[in-house]
Enzyme design. Structure first.
Site, PDB file in Angstrom:
ATOM      1  N   ASP A  11      85.652   3.007  40.420  1.00 23.57           N
ATOM      2  CA  ASP A  11      86.267   4.300  40.720  1.00 23.57           C
ATOM      3  C   ASP A  11      85.313   5.398  40.279  1.00 23.57           C
ATOM      4  O   ASP A  11      84.857   5.405  39.125  1.00 23.57           O
ATOM      5  CB  ASP A  11      87.598   4.456  39.978  1.00 23.57           C
ATOM      6  CG  ASP A  11      88.687   3.551  40.527  1.00 23.57           C
ATOM      7  OD1 ASP A  11      88.558   3.100  41.673  1.00 23.57           O
ATOM      8  OD2 ASP A  11      89.670   3.302  39.806  1.00 23.57           O
ATOM      9  N   ASP A 130      97.851   2.047  48.768  1.00 22.72           N
ATOM     10  CA  ASP A 130      98.363   2.199  47.404  1.00 22.72           C
ATOM     11  C   ASP A 130      99.866   1.974  47.436  1.00 22.72           C
ATOM     12  O   ASP A 130     100.628   2.836  47.891  1.00 22.72           O
ATOM     13  CB  ASP A 130      98.031   3.589  46.857  1.00 22.72           C
ATOM     14  CG  ASP A 130      96.529   3.802  46.724  1.00 22.72           C
ATOM     15  OD1 ASP A 130      95.808   2.811  46.539  1.00 22.72           O
ATOM     16  OD2 ASP A 130      96.082   4.962  46.815  1.00 22.72           O
TER      17      ASP A 130
END
Length: 257
Positions: A11, A130
């Site tokens: 990330d 997600d």
């Protein structure tokens, strides 16, 4: 039998690799290129880079680090973050990425998936999803703009319906990010992943929950996913990639050593 893939996830926020828990409270882990090199050398099959605030902040991935990564590693890598147009995708691929991943922009405009697939081929179009388990309704729902908790919002999509839609639009691969499990290292959500596997005809990558080598064995054996993505167990040195692959091979799971 196709080998199962081990995929470290990096990330990226403000030019650094970060990691949070359940998509919140991100801490700096290290620099992008050295971490990418380390995982490539340790035997990762592929890397995924998420610029986690790009979509929420209406910008796109910084191409400079994409090209630096491409120069230093010899395994495939995928980039994601704010890609909304054919031109933006073309630029990232031209700078060395092997795949591009789209998440929030596809929720805003599902036809983006079909346009990307028409232009570049399904093999390099990945959709990130997600997924959040809502206990009050006992359902899995898709969230958007999750890289910035102040911008995160609910969508109208049930996870299984969105999985079906992105396949209709032409995606080549799906990464299912299980938000409730993210960073807590208690194991992958086998129940949800198995449900999604039953309706997913493209390669499925599990994300969220890896804490032990046994968790990787479980997700491959019980949910039959094609790849397992993880972050904190690799960033923190809890699991060594080569040791993990030897463990999986001993459990009769096909991996590349």
């Amino acid at each position: 039998m196709l080998a199962k893939r081990i995929v470290p996830c990096l990330d990226v926020k403000e030019g650094k690799v970060v990691k949070g828990v359940q998509f919140r409270n991100h801490e700096i882990v290290g620099d992008i290129v050295p971490l990418a090199q380390r995982y490539a050398e340790e035997g990762a099959d592929e890397l995924v880079f998420y610029d986690i605030t790009a979509s929420a902040h209406d910008r796109v991935i910084d191409k400079s680090w994409v090209s630096r990564v491409a120069e230093r590693i010899d395994i495939p890598f995928c980039v994601a973050g704010g890609i909304r147009t054919i031109e933006q995708a073309r630029e990232k691929l031209a700078f060395g990425a092997d795949k591009i991943s789209v998440n929030s922009p596809a929720l805003t405009d599902p036809s983006l998936i079909a346009r990307l697939q028409d232009e570049f081929g399904r093999q390099c179009i990945v959709i990130g999803i997600d997924s959040y388990y809502d206990a009050s309704s006992d359902s899995y729902m898709v969230k958007q703009f999750t890289g910035d908790e102040s911008a995160t919002k609910d969508t109208q999509w049930f996870t299984q319906n969105w999985v079906e839609e992105v396949q209709k639009q032409g995606c080549g691969e799906i990464v299912l990010n299980v938000m409730n499990q993210d960073g807590v290292r208690q194991g992958y959500d086998i129940k949800q992943l198995s449900m999604i596997r039953s309706i997913c005809d493209v390669p499925l990558i599990a994300s969220g929950g890896a804490g032990t080598m046994e968790h990787f064995e479980e997700v491959f054996s019980l949910a039959n996913v094609d790849a397992a993505l993880a972050a904190s167990v690799f960033h923190k040195g809890i699991i060594d990639i080569q040791a993990l692959k030897r463990y999986l091979k001993d459990k009769n799971i096909a991996v590349r050593i």
